[in-house]
Design a protein around this motif. Structure first.
Motif, PDB file in Angstrom:
ATOM      1  N   SER A  98       0.853  -1.199   0.000  1.00  0.00           N
ATOM      2  CA  SER A  98       0.000   0.000   0.000  1.00  0.00           C
ATOM      3  C   SER A  98       0.882   1.239   0.000  1.00  0.00           C
ATOM      4  O   SER A  98       2.081   1.172   0.316  1.00  0.00           O
ATOM      5  CB  SER A  98      -0.985   0.052   1.169  1.00  0.00           C
ATOM      6  OG  SER A  98      -0.425   0.707   2.301  1.00  0.00           O
ATOM      7  N   ASP A 134       0.339   3.723   2.028  1.00  0.00           N
ATOM      8  CA  ASP A 134       0.172   4.374   3.327  1.00  0.00           C
ATOM      9  C   ASP A 134       1.532   4.701   3.942  1.00  0.00           C
ATOM     10  O   ASP A 134       2.397   3.843   4.070  1.00  0.00           O
ATOM     11  CB  ASP A 134      -0.620   3.462   4.275  1.00  0.00           C
ATOM     12  CG  ASP A 134      -1.108   4.205   5.501  1.00  0.00           C
ATOM     13  OD1 ASP A 134      -0.267   4.547   6.341  1.00  0.00           O
ATOM     14  OD2 ASP A 134      -2.314   4.448   5.615  1.00  0.00           O
ATOM     15  N   GLY A 155       1.804   6.228   7.104  1.00  0.00           N
ATOM     16  CA  GLY A 155       1.300   6.719   8.380  1.00  0.00           C
ATOM     17  C   GLY A 155       2.348   6.994   9.428  1.00  0.00           C
ATOM     18  O   GLY A 155       2.114   7.766  10.365  1.00  0.00           O
ATOM     19  N   ASN A 176       2.776  -0.351   7.782  1.00  0.00           N
ATOM     20  CA  ASN A 176       2.436   0.932   8.405  1.00  0.00           C
ATOM     21  C   ASN A 176       1.000   0.894   8.899  1.00  0.00           C
ATOM     22  O   ASN A 176       0.703   1.304  10.016  1.00  0.00           O
ATOM     23  CB  ASN A 176       2.594   2.078   7.406  1.00  0.00           C
ATOM     24  CG  ASN A 176       4.025   2.511   7.245  1.00  0.00           C
ATOM     25  OD1 ASN A 176       4.799   2.514   8.184  1.00  0.00           O
ATOM     26  ND2 ASN A 176       4.406   2.853   6.021  1.00  0.00           N
ATOM     27  N   HIS A 177       0.100   0.433   8.036  1.00  0.00           N
ATOM     28  CA  HIS A 177      -1.331   0.423   8.315  1.00  0.00           C
ATOM     29  C   HIS A 177      -1.865  -0.945   7.898  1.00  0.00           C
ATOM     30  O   HIS A 177      -1.908  -1.257   6.706  1.00  0.00           O
ATOM     31  CB  HIS A 177      -2.016   1.540   7.526  1.00  0.00           C
ATOM     32  CG  HIS A 177      -3.480   1.683   7.801  1.00  0.00           C
ATOM     33  ND1 HIS A 177      -4.238   2.688   7.239  1.00  0.00           N
ATOM     34  CD2 HIS A 177      -4.332   0.968   8.573  1.00  0.00           C
ATOM     35  CE1 HIS A 177      -5.496   2.559   7.643  1.00  0.00           C
ATOM     36  NE2 HIS A 177      -5.569   1.520   8.454  1.00  0.00           N
ATOM     37  N   ALA A 214      -4.682  -1.135   5.289  1.00  0.00           N
ATOM     38  CA  ALA A 214      -4.300  -0.756   3.927  1.00  0.00           C
ATOM     39  C   ALA A 214      -3.474  -1.841   3.258  1.00  0.00           C
ATOM     40  O   ALA A 214      -3.655  -2.141   2.067  1.00  0.00           O
ATOM     41  CB  ALA A 214      -3.531   0.562   3.958  1.00  0.00           C
TER      42      ALA A 214
END
Length: 374
Positions: A280, A282, A284, A344-345, A348
Motif C-alpha cells: 500500500s 500508506d 502513516g 504501516n497500516h 491498507a
C-alpha cells in the motif's frame, strides 16, 4: 507447507499473536463491563471475524455495506454500519433489514435525518439510527453540547428510530504513550456520556452508547456510562500503533512476505518484489518519531532486522535500506532471500490481497480468504 514455499508477495498472519490480541480485548471488555463490538473492516475475513467477535452472530462493526452483506450472509446479524449513511444507500440498508439483519446506521445532520425519515415512511420500514458524536474534532460528527444534537434527534421520525450515540476518538492515533492515550479515552468517554445524557434528559430513549478506537480501547481504565467498545486494528497491529505505544514491533501479527530480486550495489540497496501494490502507499509513520517508510523489515521467521526499512516503493519494487546509512551487502541478502515487511497500516496492506497465509511455529497451517470492495 514451509513459509519459504509461498509465492511472493503475500500476506502472513501469525496465528498465536493474532489470537492473543483478540483474547486480550475480549477479556478487557468483560472485566470492565461493556460489550465488545469489534470492527471487521481490518480483516474483511470470516475467519478473522470469528476470532474477534464474542459470538458468531456478533455484535460487530463494518465500514462498507459490502462488508455488512458478506458478514450477514456468514451469520453475523448484529451490525453497525459506522460511516455516515448516504441517501443513495437507503435501499441497500432496507434490503438487509428485510432479510433479518439487525443493521444500524449512523448520521450527524438534520438533512440526512429528514431524508431517512421520509424513506422509512414511504417504505413502511424501521431503520435504527445512532447519532455520530464528534469528541475530538478529528472527522465527522456533531459536538456533544451542540443544539444540533437535539434537532437531529427530533428530525428522526416515521421509522427512522433513534437507538443511541456513537463516537470515534480518531485523534488518538496522534497520541504517544499510555498517558496521552488514557486522556484521549477519558475524553472520548466523557463526550459520549454527555451527549447521551442530554438526549435522555430531552426524553429520548438511548440504548447504545458506543465508543472505540484501538489506542483508547487499549489504554482506557473504565467505560462508565458506555455500553460498548468498537476497535479494529488491535487484532493485527501495525507500525502506526507501535508508534502510538499500543504494541512493540515484535507483537505485530501481520506482515508481507517478499523475495529479494536484486541489488543497487553503488547505493547499498536491496531490491524486493514487494512494491506499493503489495504494501500500500500508506505512509502513516511519516509524522511519528520513527519513520518506517513503507514498512519495517524482518527475516523470514519474523525477527526484526534493526534499522532496516523499505525506504522507497514503486508499483512492484521495494527498496530496503539501512537507517544508519551503511550499505547492505548482496552477500548478506542474496537473490532469492525471503523477508517479511511489517505494515504501516494493517488495513491498507491487507486491502491489497485476497487471503492471509496463517502461520504457526514457522509452518503455514491455513489460508483464510478475504474480500475487497464496497
Amino acid at each position: 507447507m514451509e513459509i519459504t514455499e509461498l509465492r511472493t508477495p503475500c500476506l502472513i498472519l501469525d496465528e498465536n499473536k493474532f489470537k492473543a490480541h483478540c483474547d486480550w480485548m475480549k477479556d478487557k471488555c468483560k472485566r470492565l463491563g461493556v460489550n465488545l463490538r469489534p470492527h471487521l473492516k481490518t480483516g474483511k475475513s470470516k475467519e478473522v471475524a470469528l476470532c474477534q467477535m464474542m459470538s458468531p452472530e456478533g455484535p460487530a462493526t463494518v465500514s462498507t455495506l459490502l462488508e455488512a452483506e458478506n458478514f450477514f450472509n456468514w451469520g453475523v446479524k448484529d451490525l453497525i454500519y459506522a460511516v455516515g449513511i448516504a441517501p443513495s444507500k437507503f435501499n441497500r440498508v432496507a434490503d438487509l433489514i428485510k432479510k433479518g439483519c439487525k443493521l444500524k446506521v449512523i448520521l450527524d445532520n438534520v438533512e440526512t435525518a429528514e431524508a431517512l425519515s421520509g424513506f422509512c415512511k414511504e417504505n413502511h420500514i424501521e431503520i435504527p439510527v445512532l447519532i455520530e458524536i464528534d469528541c475530538d474534532g478529528h472527522r465527522s460528527g456533531v459536538k456533544p453540547a451542540s443544539p444540533d444534537l437535539i434537532n437531529i434527534s427530533r428530525a428522526l421520525t416515521d421509522g427512522a428510530k433513534l437507538v443511541g450515540v456513537l463516537t470515534h476518538a480518531g485523534d488518538s492515533y496522534g497520541c504517544v504513550g499510555s498517558e496521552s492515550c488514557r486522556k484521549a479515552a477519558e475524553n472520548e468517554r466523557d463526550s459520549i456520556v454527555l451527549a447521551a445524557n442530554r438526549l435522555k434528559e430531552a426524553g429520548f430513549n438511548i440504548d447504545i452508547i458506543s465508543v472505540g478506537s484501538t489506542p483508547t480501547a487499549t489504554f482506557a481504565e473504565n467505560w462508565d456510562g458506555c455500553t460498548e467498545v468498537r476497535c479494529g486494528v488491535y487484532c493485527l497491529g501495525d507500525l502506526v500503533m507501535a508508534g502510538v505505544g499500543v504494541y512493540k514491533l515484535e507483537d505485530l501479527a501481520l506482515s508481507l512476505l517478499v523475495e529479494v530480486i536484486g541489488h543497487q550495489k553503488e547505493k547499498g540497496w536491496v531490491i524486493t518484489d514487494g512494491g506499493w501494490m503489495a504494501l500500500s502507499r500508506d505512509r502513516g509513520t511519516a509524522s511519528q518519531a520513527v519513520d518506517y517508510g513503507y514498512g519495517a523489515v524482518c527475516d523470514v521467521n519474523g525477527k526484526i532486522l534493526d534499522n532496516l526499512y523499505v525506504k522507497l516503493a514503486n508499483q512492484e519494487h521495494g527498496v530496503i535500506v539501512n537507517r544508519t546509512g551503511e550499505a547492505l551487502s548482496p552477500e548478506d541478502f542474496p537473490v532469492g532471500t525471503k523477508l517479511r515487511i511489517l505494515p504501516n497500516h494493517a488495513c491498507a496492506m491487507a486491502a491489497q490481497h485476497h487471503s492471509y497465509h496463517v502461520v504457526n511455529d514457522g509452518k503455514v497451517i491455513a489460508e483464510w480468504p478475504r474480500f475487497c470492495g464496497w
